[in-house]
Write a protein that holds these residues in place. Structure first.
Motif, PDB file in Angstrom:
ATOM      1  N   ALA A  21     -14.827  -2.592   7.958  1.00  0.00           N
ATOM      2  CA  ALA A  21     -14.762  -4.016   7.906  1.00  0.00           C
ATOM      3  C   ALA A  21     -13.369  -4.430   7.136  1.00  0.00           C
ATOM      4  N   TYR A  22     -13.156  -5.522   7.632  1.00  0.00           N
ATOM      5  CA  TYR A  22     -11.921  -6.076   7.030  1.00  0.00           C
ATOM      6  C   TYR A  22     -11.547  -5.890   5.249  1.00  0.00           C
ATOM      7  N   ALA A  23     -12.873  -6.014   4.726  1.00  0.00           N
ATOM      8  CA  ALA A  23     -12.803  -5.795   3.198  1.00  0.00           C
ATOM      9  C   ALA A  23     -12.747  -4.291   2.894  1.00  0.00           C
ATOM     10  N   ASP A  24     -13.042  -3.326   3.798  1.00  0.00           N
ATOM     11  CA  ASP A  24     -12.933  -2.058   3.500  1.00  0.00           C
ATOM     12  C   ASP A  24     -11.824  -1.089   3.825  1.00  0.00           C
ATOM     13  N   VAL A  25     -10.566  -2.124   4.368  1.00  0.00           N
ATOM     14  CA  VAL A  25      -9.326  -1.435   4.741  1.00  0.00           C
ATOM     15  C   VAL A  25      -8.717  -0.491   3.668  1.00  0.00           C
ATOM     16  N   GLU A  26      -8.638   0.744   3.945  1.00  0.00           N
ATOM     17  CA  GLU A  26      -8.103   1.629   3.016  1.00  0.00           C
ATOM     18  C   GLU A  26      -6.693   1.721   2.963  1.00  0.00           C
ATOM     19  N   PHE A  27      -5.908   1.367   4.036  1.00  0.00           N
ATOM     20  CA  PHE A  27      -4.486   1.533   3.984  1.00  0.00           C
ATOM     21  C   PHE A  27      -3.626   0.628   3.378  1.00  0.00           C
ATOM     22  N   LYS A  28      -2.632   0.794   2.941  1.00  0.00           N
ATOM     23  CA  LYS A  28      -1.594   0.254   2.125  1.00  0.00           C
ATOM     24  C   LYS A  28      -0.894  -0.935   2.924  1.00  0.00           C
ATOM     25  N   PRO A  29      -1.090  -1.906   2.582  1.00  0.00           N
ATOM     26  CA  PRO A  29      -0.227  -3.017   3.360  1.00  0.00           C
ATOM     27  C   PRO A  29       1.114  -3.138   3.291  1.00  0.00           C
ATOM     28  N   ALA A 102      -5.934   7.465  12.625  1.00  0.00           N
ATOM     29  CA  ALA A 102      -4.497   6.301  12.251  1.00  0.00           C
ATOM     30  C   ALA A 102      -5.135   5.120  12.505  1.00  0.00           C
ATOM     31  N   VAL A 103      -5.973   4.946  13.419  1.00  0.00           N
ATOM     32  CA  VAL A 103      -6.515   3.445  13.650  1.00  0.00           C
ATOM     33  C   VAL A 103      -7.656   3.040  12.506  1.00  0.00           C
ATOM     34  N   ASP A 104      -8.465   3.986  12.234  1.00  0.00           N
ATOM     35  CA  ASP A 104      -9.492   3.658  11.547  1.00  0.00           C
ATOM     36  C   ASP A 104      -8.886   3.688   9.992  1.00  0.00           C
ATOM     37  N   ARG A 105      -8.040   4.467   9.598  1.00  0.00           N
ATOM     38  CA  ARG A 105      -7.962   4.541   8.065  1.00  0.00           C
ATOM     39  C   ARG A 105      -6.323   4.254   7.820  1.00  0.00           C
ATOM     40  N   ALA A 106      -5.488   4.122   8.908  1.00  0.00           N
ATOM     41  CA  ALA A 106      -3.866   4.004   8.254  1.00  0.00           C
ATOM     42  C   ALA A 106      -3.437   2.852   8.912  1.00  0.00           C
ATOM     43  N   GLY A 107      -3.995   1.919   9.264  1.00  0.00           N
ATOM     44  CA  GLY A 107      -3.731   0.658   9.778  1.00  0.00           C
ATOM     45  C   GLY A 107      -2.811   0.848  10.926  1.00  0.00           C
ATOM     46  N   GLY A 108      -3.172   1.706  12.020  1.00  0.00           N
ATOM     47  CA  GLY A 108      -2.482   1.754  13.060  1.00  0.00           C
ATOM     48  C   GLY A 108      -3.060   1.187  14.421  1.00  0.00           C
ATOM     49  N   GLU A 109      -2.119   0.987  15.392  1.00  0.00           N
ATOM     50  CA  GLU A 109      -2.515   0.278  16.836  1.00  0.00           C
ATOM     51  C   GLU A 109      -2.066   0.929  17.642  1.00  0.00           C
ATOM     52  N   VAL A 110      -2.947   1.563  18.748  1.00  0.00           N
ATOM     53  CA  VAL A 110      -2.221   2.315  20.044  1.00  0.00           C
ATOM     54  C   VAL A 110      -1.604   1.072  20.693  1.00  0.00           C
TER      55      VAL A 110
END
Length: 338
Positions: A21-29, A102-110
């Motif tokens: 969920a947006y509140a649970d994003v783990e990557f460093k912005p 990468a999408v789930d944990r690292a702020g990635g997007e295909v």
């Protein structure tokens, strides 16, 4: 209104499926767009081989963007995922399983995916052994599980080297590799192929791309191995960028990939692509949706593992399986809107 409701439902389902969920994003912005774009390359083979394949494209990307682009190699897939997670990698070539991480944990997007030189999509996972091994010709021969065989499996974040064989070869047959083989070792595709050819392992996971590339460059190696199992078709590799870069920068990066070999110095680009992997074709538009089948595969693998474990009570099994079934149903909703 209906379209908006469908989109909202799909977004909610997507967040549930990925466990985020947006509140649970783990990557460093990212604080701002990078001055130097770092291009991550997963370790399917040696860094020297990968550099020879990818550096020409990276050089062309640098010229097209008018911005410095540096290559980044790591000893395993996790190094590229973590690099993207902490904002040290901005664009990367992944397999589907590592792209999912990468999408789930690292702020990635295909944003695009690779294709073959003949225009086709996809590749295959294989199980290989020595060509002169007349005792192993099928999965049944390999899965005798008498602890006599040494098995080479891929990086834990590899699609064809780990996830696909783990599901189709082991989970579907109710086999735990650790309880089946004498030893199980993780390595990249090139290392597992060489280890099999040199009889350092008896059987190993590999893929059609690595076999084809080695056949082009070192046919004496592939002559020493044979394929005893082939998977269903796996979606072509995705390219992933950090989703929190500016729309303008992402658009320029995407435009470079989609235009590569189609516009500009077409002949050079086609030559660069032909010398990459087992011969690449054009990059094709894609999105996180290409990962849906991989998410389903991961969930089915976990479901089979739970059903076959003896450590859980019947109630615990039922609860965990129900949770997975719920996520699979959510994925079915997403797939139906594609």
């Amino acid at each position: 209104m209906i379209r908006k409701t469908i989109a909202s439902a799909a977004l909610a389902a997507s967040m549930l499926v990925t466990g985020m969920a947006y509140a649970d994003v783990e990557f460093k912005p990212l604080e701002k767009d990078p001055e130097t774009i770092v291009f991550g390359i997963i370790s399917t083979e040696s860094s020297s081989n990968l550099k020879a394949q990818w550096q020409p494209l990276i050089d062309d990307m640098e010229k097209a963007l008018g911005q410095e682009v540096d290559a980044f190699f790591a000893p395993d897939y996790a190094g590229i995922i973590e690099g993207m997670r902490f904002g040290k990698v901005h664009v990367a070539w992944f397999g589907n399983k590592s792209a999912m991480e990468a999408v789930d944990r690292a702020g990635g997007e295909v944003f695009v995916q690779t294709s073959k030189g003949d225009g086709s999509n996809g590749y295959y996972s294989h199980i290989i052994t020595q060509a002169d091994n007349d005792k192993i010709n099928s999965l049944q021969d390999m899965l005798k599980c008498d602890h006599s065989l040494n098995f080479g499996i891929g990086d834990p974040n590899s699609t064809s080297g780990f996830l696909v064989p783990t599901y189709y070869v082991f989970a579907q047959n109710g086999v735990d590799p650790k309880n089946c083989f004498k030893t199980v070792r993780n390595a990249n595709h090139e290392t597992n192929l060489m280890a099999t050819a040199n009889k350092q392992v008896d059987v190993a996971a590999n893929n059609s791309e690595q076999l084809a590339r080695t056949q082009m460059n070192k046919p004496e190696v592939t002559d020493k191995v044979k394929v005893i199992w082939t998977s269903p078709l796996i979606p072509s590799d995705p390219m992933v960028y950090r989703k929190d870069m500016s729309r303008e920068l992402k658009s320029r990066i995407k435009a470079f990939f989609l235009g590569y070999g189609r516009f500009g110095d077409v002949e050079r680009a086609k030559e660069v692509l032909a010398n990459n992997s087992d011969g690449m074709g054009f990059f094709m538009e894609s999105s996180n949706a290409q990962l849906y089948p991989i998410r389903q595969l991961e969930l089915y693998k976990n479901k089979l593992k739970i059903e076959n474990t003896a450590e859980l009570s019947a109630d615990e099994k039922a609860a965990r399986v129900a949770e997975i079934d719920k996520k699979l149903a959510e994925l079915d909703i997403l797939v139906s809107y594609e």
